[in-house]
Design an enzyme around this catalytic site. Structure first.
Site, short mmCIF file in Angstrom:
data_model
loop_
_atom_site.label_atom_id
_atom_site.label_comp_id
_atom_site.label_asym_id
_atom_site.label_seq_id
_atom_site.Cartn_x
_atom_site.Cartn_y
_atom_site.Cartn_z
N GLU A 34 0.82 -1.21 0.00
CA GLU A 34 0.00 0.00 0.00
C GLU A 34 0.86 1.27 0.00
OE1 GLU A 34 -0.16 -2.67 2.04
OE2 GLU A 34 -2.05 -2.67 3.16
N CYS A 41 -2.79 -2.79 7.62
CA CYS A 41 -2.38 -2.63 9.02
C CYS A 41 -2.60 -1.17 9.43
CB CYS A 41 -0.91 -3.01 9.17
SG CYS A 41 0.23 -1.87 8.35
#
Length: 167
Positions: free
Chosen positions: A59, A87
């Site tokens: 990401e 996360c």
């Protein structure tokens, strides 16, 4: 909660291709694709092992690339597709980059921050809202991760066996 579209599944398949590339390179198979107006701005996978960088999650790499390509850190009007629930670090970056929509594959019961352990996108005190659609092509995402870690465990067991026989 919104439902995934055929386009969402199409872009998730691109993220799965990135995850497969990561696996071949010895990285945990997580892939990400960032899209604006039907155009892919960035595609990435994990680079933590290759770069020895704990922040080199798929990401983050995709967000950095898209910001560079677009000339702005504000990635409004985009959708980020990622094969595993982000996360806390990654959802933080998604929020800070003003990405309005996130589509992910498998849940992450060990580090997920979009419903599994935490639900940061639901935090009303944050200044940016992210629409989250989870479990898109979840089985494919899970299978990649399970196969990768099974192979990793088998490799470790084989190496331990070889070292034990050398005594």
């Amino acid at each position: 909660m919104s439902l995934a579209t055929d386009k969402d599944r199409e872009y998730m398949r691109l993220a799965l291709e990135q995850a497969r590339t990561a696996s071949v390179q010895g990285e945990v198979p997580i892939g990400a694709v960032l899209v604006r107006d039907g155009r892919v701005l960035a595609q990435a996978h994990n680079f933590r092992e290759i770069w020895q960088d704990p922040t080199a999650h798929a990401e983050i790499v995709a967000i950095r690339e898209a910001a560079t390509q677009s000339g702005s850190w504000r990635l409004t009007d985009t959708t980020l597709y990622v094969t595993l629930e982000p996360c806390a670090m990654c959802i933080g970056a998604i929020i800070l980059a003003r990405i309005p929509r996130l589509v992910f594959g498998a849940m992450d019961p060990k580090a997920g921050a979009c419903g599994s352990i935490f639900d940061l996108p639901a935090e009303r005190k944050l200044n940016h809202r992210v629409e989250v659609i989870g479990r898109v092509l979840e089985q494919e995402s899970q299978a990649l991760l399970q196969t990768f870690f099974r192979n990793l465990r088998n490799d470790v067991t084989e190496q331990a066996g070889r070292f034990g026989s050398e005594k």
